[in-house]
Motif scaffolding. Structure first.
Motif, PDB file in Angstrom:
ATOM      1  N   VAL A  10       1.436 -12.305  72.651  1.00 53.31           N
ATOM      2  CA  VAL A  10       1.673 -10.893  72.299  1.00 53.31           C
ATOM      3  C   VAL A  10       2.993 -10.491  72.948  1.00 53.31           C
ATOM      4  O   VAL A  10       3.198 -10.715  74.145  1.00 53.31           O
ATOM      5  CB  VAL A  10       0.525  -9.997  72.819  1.00 53.31           C
ATOM      6  CG1 VAL A  10       0.829  -8.523  72.529  1.00 53.31           C
ATOM      7  CG2 VAL A  10      -0.807 -10.399  72.191  1.00 53.31           C
ATOM      8  N   ILE A  11       3.888  -9.903  72.161  1.00 51.77           N
ATOM      9  CA  ILE A  11       5.191  -9.465  72.685  1.00 51.77           C
ATOM     10  C   ILE A  11       5.135  -7.963  72.916  1.00 51.77           C
ATOM     11  O   ILE A  11       4.940  -7.189  71.984  1.00 51.77           O
ATOM     12  CB  ILE A  11       6.323  -9.819  71.692  1.00 51.77           C
ATOM     13  CG1 ILE A  11       6.334 -11.331  71.437  1.00 51.77           C
ATOM     14  CG2 ILE A  11       7.679  -9.332  72.216  1.00 51.77           C
ATOM     15  CD1 ILE A  11       7.176 -11.747  70.235  1.00 51.77           C
ATOM     16  N   GLY A  12       5.277  -7.552  74.181  1.00 50.88           N
ATOM     17  CA  GLY A  12       5.302  -6.121  74.508  1.00 50.88           C
ATOM     18  C   GLY A  12       4.127  -5.695  75.363  1.00 50.88           C
ATOM     19  O   GLY A  12       2.973  -5.832  74.953  1.00 50.88           O
ATOM     20  N   GLY A  13       4.442  -5.200  76.552  1.00 47.27           N
ATOM     21  CA  GLY A  13       3.403  -4.737  77.485  1.00 47.27           C
ATOM     22  C   GLY A  13       3.312  -3.227  77.519  1.00 47.27           C
ATOM     23  O   GLY A  13       3.232  -2.621  78.584  1.00 47.27           O
ATOM     24  N   PHE A 195       7.833 -20.637  74.641  1.00 51.82           N
ATOM     25  CA  PHE A 195       6.389 -20.785  74.510  1.00 51.82           C
ATOM     26  C   PHE A 195       6.045 -21.002  73.045  1.00 51.82           C
ATOM     27  O   PHE A 195       6.348 -20.138  72.207  1.00 51.82           O
ATOM     28  CB  PHE A 195       5.688 -19.525  75.030  1.00 51.82           C
ATOM     29  CG  PHE A 195       6.100 -19.164  76.435  1.00 51.82           C
ATOM     30  CD1 PHE A 195       5.671 -19.925  77.508  1.00 51.82           C
ATOM     31  CD2 PHE A 195       6.954 -18.091  76.670  1.00 51.82           C
ATOM     32  CE1 PHE A 195       6.073 -19.625  78.802  1.00 51.82           C
ATOM     33  CE2 PHE A 195       7.355 -17.777  77.958  1.00 51.82           C
ATOM     34  CZ  PHE A 195       6.918 -18.547  79.038  1.00 51.82           C
ATOM     35  N   ALA A 196       5.431 -22.149  72.790  1.00 49.42           N
ATOM     36  CA  ALA A 196       4.957 -22.390  71.414  1.00 49.42           C
ATOM     37  C   ALA A 196       3.609 -21.714  71.272  1.00 49.42           C
ATOM     38  O   ALA A 196       2.813 -21.683  72.214  1.00 49.42           O
ATOM     39  CB  ALA A 196       4.821 -23.884  71.186  1.00 49.42           C
ATOM     40  N   THR A 197       3.382 -21.140  70.107  1.00 42.58           N
ATOM     41  CA  THR A 197       2.099 -20.461  69.898  1.00 42.58           C
ATOM     42  C   THR A 197       1.677 -20.581  68.445  1.00 42.58           C
ATOM     43  O   THR A 197       2.523 -20.624  67.545  1.00 42.58           O
ATOM     44  CB  THR A 197       2.193 -18.974  70.304  1.00 42.58           C
ATOM     45  OG1 THR A 197       0.933 -18.360  70.064  1.00 42.58           O
ATOM     46  CG2 THR A 197       3.263 -18.203  69.530  1.00 42.58           C
ATOM     47  N   LYS A 198       0.359 -20.657  68.245  1.00 43.93           N
ATOM     48  CA  LYS A 198      -0.119 -20.707  66.864  1.00 43.93           C
ATOM     49  C   LYS A 198       0.211 -19.391  66.178  1.00 43.93           C
ATOM     50  O   LYS A 198       0.586 -19.349  65.023  1.00 43.93           O
ATOM     51  CB  LYS A 198      -1.628 -20.925  66.850  1.00 43.93           C
ATOM     52  CG  LYS A 198      -2.047 -22.331  67.223  1.00 43.93           C
ATOM     53  CD  LYS A 198      -3.553 -22.441  67.006  1.00 43.93           C
ATOM     54  CE  LYS A 198      -4.099 -23.666  67.700  1.00 43.93           C
ATOM     55  NZ  LYS A 198      -5.533 -23.586  67.922  1.00 43.93           N
ATOM     56  N   TYR A 199       0.035 -18.270  66.933  1.00 44.27           N
ATOM     57  CA  TYR A 199       0.236 -16.949  66.351  1.00 44.27           C
ATOM     58  C   TYR A 199       0.960 -16.039  67.341  1.00 44.27           C
ATOM     59  O   TYR A 199       0.674 -16.099  68.542  1.00 44.27           O
ATOM     60  CB  TYR A 199      -1.113 -16.304  65.991  1.00 44.27           C
ATOM     61  CG  TYR A 199      -2.006 -17.249  65.232  1.00 44.27           C
ATOM     62  CD1 TYR A 199      -1.707 -17.606  63.925  1.00 44.27           C
ATOM     63  CD2 TYR A 199      -3.127 -17.802  65.843  1.00 44.27           C
ATOM     64  CE1 TYR A 199      -2.500 -18.508  63.241  1.00 44.27           C
ATOM     65  CE2 TYR A 199      -3.940 -18.704  65.157  1.00 44.27           C
ATOM     66  CZ  TYR A 199      -3.614 -19.060  63.866  1.00 44.27           C
ATOM     67  OH  TYR A 199      -4.401 -19.953  63.193  1.00 44.27           O
ATOM     68  N   ALA A 200       1.847 -15.217  66.828  1.00 40.02           N
ATOM     69  CA  ALA A 200       2.527 -14.237  67.686  1.00 40.02           C
ATOM     70  C   ALA A 200       2.278 -12.848  67.120  1.00 40.02           C
ATOM     71  O   ALA A 200       2.174 -12.663  65.899  1.00 40.02           O
ATOM     72  CB  ALA A 200       4.025 -14.531  67.744  1.00 40.02           C
ATOM     73  N   ILE A 201       2.174 -11.882  68.017  1.00 40.22           N
ATOM     74  CA  ILE A 201       1.983 -10.488  67.603  1.00 40.22           C
ATOM     75  C   ILE A 201       3.135  -9.690  68.209  1.00 40.22           C
ATOM     76  O   ILE A 201       3.314  -9.681  69.435  1.00 40.22           O
ATOM     77  CB  ILE A 201       0.638  -9.904  68.123  1.00 40.22           C
ATOM     78  CG1 ILE A 201      -0.526 -10.891  67.967  1.00 40.22           C
ATOM     79  CG2 ILE A 201       0.354  -8.570  67.440  1.00 40.22           C
ATOM     80  CD1 ILE A 201      -1.037 -11.102  66.561  1.00 40.22           C
ATOM     81  N   ILE A 372       3.212 -14.713  62.244  1.00 32.92           N
ATOM     82  CA  ILE A 372       3.571 -13.578  63.103  1.00 32.92           C
ATOM     83  C   ILE A 372       3.071 -12.280  62.476  1.00 32.92           C
ATOM     84  O   ILE A 372       3.249 -12.060  61.272  1.00 32.92           O
ATOM     85  CB  ILE A 372       5.098 -13.494  63.318  1.00 32.92           C
ATOM     86  CG1 ILE A 372       5.618 -14.839  63.826  1.00 32.92           C
ATOM     87  CG2 ILE A 372       5.459 -12.370  64.289  1.00 32.92           C
ATOM     88  CD1 ILE A 372       7.089 -14.882  64.117  1.00 32.92           C
ATOM     89  N   LEU A 373       2.447 -11.450  63.298  1.00 31.25           N
ATOM     90  CA  LEU A 373       2.018 -10.134  62.814  1.00 31.25           C
ATOM     91  C   LEU A 373       2.912  -9.078  63.474  1.00 31.25           C
ATOM     92  O   LEU A 373       3.036  -9.053  64.710  1.00 31.25           O
ATOM     93  CB  LEU A 373       0.548  -9.903  63.181  1.00 31.25           C
ATOM     94  CG  LEU A 373      -0.178  -8.819  62.409  1.00 31.25           C
ATOM     95  CD1 LEU A 373      -1.676  -9.116  62.413  1.00 31.25           C
ATOM     96  CD2 LEU A 373       0.032  -7.440  62.950  1.00 31.25           C
TER      97      LEU A 373
END
Ligand SMILES: Cc1cc2nc3c(=O)[nH]c(=O)nc-3n(C[C@H](O)[C@H](O)[C@H](O)COP(=O)(O)OP(=O)(O)OC[C@H]3O[C@@H](n4cnc5c(N)ncnc54)[C@H](O)[C@@H]3O)c2cc1C
Length: 403
Positions: A10-13, A195-201, A372-373
């Motif tokens: 998840v991008i963004g805190g 960071f490799a990821t299956k899904y990113a938000i 990516i969502l």
């Protein structure tokens, strides 16, 4: 080679990214989850620079995501705060029609609130209104008893704590600089490794459109930042406001008009207005970013918006630069207030999405593409609605990615 691999990044805190990570962990306890935030702590931008109101959901078009998620989110937020010992007060709100012309709009708002399923709404006589807010003026009054106030920074910190307790990782000081694709994974490049990821938000708030473009996404909207400036009532004049006093908003805009808000830890705010910000995360009037300004000016949607709304925009700028004009706007709600009762305070910047035709995007927007969502235009009441927004994002990811 990526440094680590996750199931979801998840991008963004801010409150939306954190609520999303929290809901992913609840739905999929075994998921390897990372949340990256460029600042040294969570809630440093919109989520830490807002009015702290738990909105009831009265303003939003029936059937919209905003309406549905806000009504649900208000109850969930109050419950979350109580469960975790976060300050919360359901103090109610008075919406005031300041002229006879606004009275039919106030009634329409009442009907909209009923259509959205908000209970306890009541149109009041002047005597009844003065019992709730003894110093308010106006020609018509609507009481919204379920509106509350809280501390959204404390909420965000609690979300982060719970994400970690669920086994997720919250990595602050980690700025996303690029997103690429490799072997079906999204690779999120940051100053602390890739960071490799299956899904990113993508929940990057004021930078959500740029993060989308980093991933090669063609966005239909661009974020145009609108700063909201606050005044503080002096301690001697705080008694003029018991809870929340709001005007009837112009529903063409996602802004609610200058209002009075009691803070959950004490003090009363007046504001915020809505002026074009010259820096996306710039909180002072003098803050300026050539890249941000050039980006806004190069966007045809900005000019289309300026052509449509230049008159109200000019009024906002005038009130921003000229305190007596701002105080005149406040006096429409509280006739006793004078310039001596208010001192300039902080500000927040809204990540308002503007379409190419110049219209301000009304509802929250989500786009699921490849792995990516993207989350855009999660403006007010997204803090109130954060828990159901997070749950909705998990639902969309489940369907869109086949999770
Ligand atoms: C003035 C104002 C008043 C408001 N009042 C209310 C209110 O009373 N009630 C209510 O419900 N809502 C209110 N809102 C709306 C609410 O605050 C926002 O809708 C909500 O905080 C949005 O959360 P977010 O997580 O999307 O954005 P943000 O809180 O802005 O978080 C986005 C995060 O992404 C991070 N980020 C950006 N780019 C990168 C990158 N490249 N790499 C890593 N991290 C990145 C940022 O640092 C930021 O922390 C208000 C908003 C404003 C501005």
């Amino acid at each position: 080679m990526p440094d680590q691999r996750f199931d979801v990044v998840v991008i963004g805190g801010g409150i939306v990214g954190l609520a999303t990570a929290l809901q992913f962990g609840r739905a999929f306890p075994k998921l390897r989850l990372l949340l990256v935030e460029k600042e040294d702590g969570v809630a440093r931008h919109q989520s830490g620079h807002n009015s702290g109101v738990i909105h009831s959901g009265i303003y939003y078009k029936p059937g919209s995501l905003k309406a549905r998620l806000c009504v649900e989110g208000a109850a969930a937020m109050a419950e979350f705060c109580r469960e975790h010992g976060i300050a919360v007060q359901i103090c109610g709100k008075l919406i005031v029609a300041t002229t006879e012309e606004e009275v039919p709009r106030l009634k329409a708002l009442f009907e909209r609130g009923q259509a959205n399923g908000i209970s306890g709404l009541k149109l009041l006589s002047k005597e009844q209104a003065l019992e709730i807010e003894p110093h308010c003026g106006g020609k018509g009054w609507l009481h919204v008893p379920g509106t509350g106030i809280t501390d959204y920074v404390a909420v965000c910190e609690k979300y982060a704590e719970l994400i970690t307790a669920q086994g997720g990782t919250v990595s602050t000081g980690t700025k996303v600089a690029g997103i690429s694709q490799s072997n079906g994974d999204a690779v999120v490049e940051t100053n602390r490794g890739s960071f490799a990821t299956k899904y990113a938000i993508n929940c990057a708030g004021l930078y959500s459109d740029r993060v989308s473009r980093m991933a090669g996404e063609k966005t239909d909207v661009t974020i145009v930042p609108f700063r909201g400036e606050y005044y503080d009532l002096t301690p001697e004049s705080e008694h003029l406001v018991r809870g929340l006093i709001y005007p009837v908003p112009d529903l063409r805009f996602p802004f609610l008009g200058v209002h009075f808000t009691r803070r959950v830890h004490g003090g009363v705010d007046a504001g915020p207005n809505a002026v074009l910000a010259l820096k996306r995360e710039g909180y002072r009037r003098t803050d300026f970013s050539l890249r941000d300004v050039a980006g806004t000016l190069a966007y045809s949607g900005f000019w289309n918006m300026a052509r449509k709304y230049w008159r109200s925009g000019a009024g906002e700028v005038y009130r921003s630069l000229h305190k007596p004009a701002m105080v005149r706007a406040m006096r429409m709600l509280l006739p006793e207030i004078t310039g001596a009762d208010v001192v300039a305070d902080g500000s927040g910047v809204r990540a308002t999405a503007v379409s190419r035709d110049g219209s301000l995007v009304d509802d929250f927007q989500f786009k699921c593409s490849q792995n990516i969502l993207h989350v855009w235009n999660v403006v007010s009441p997204a803090a109130t609605a954060s828990l159901p927004i997070g749950r909705e994002i998990v639902r969309m990811a489940r369907e869109g990615f086949g999770l």
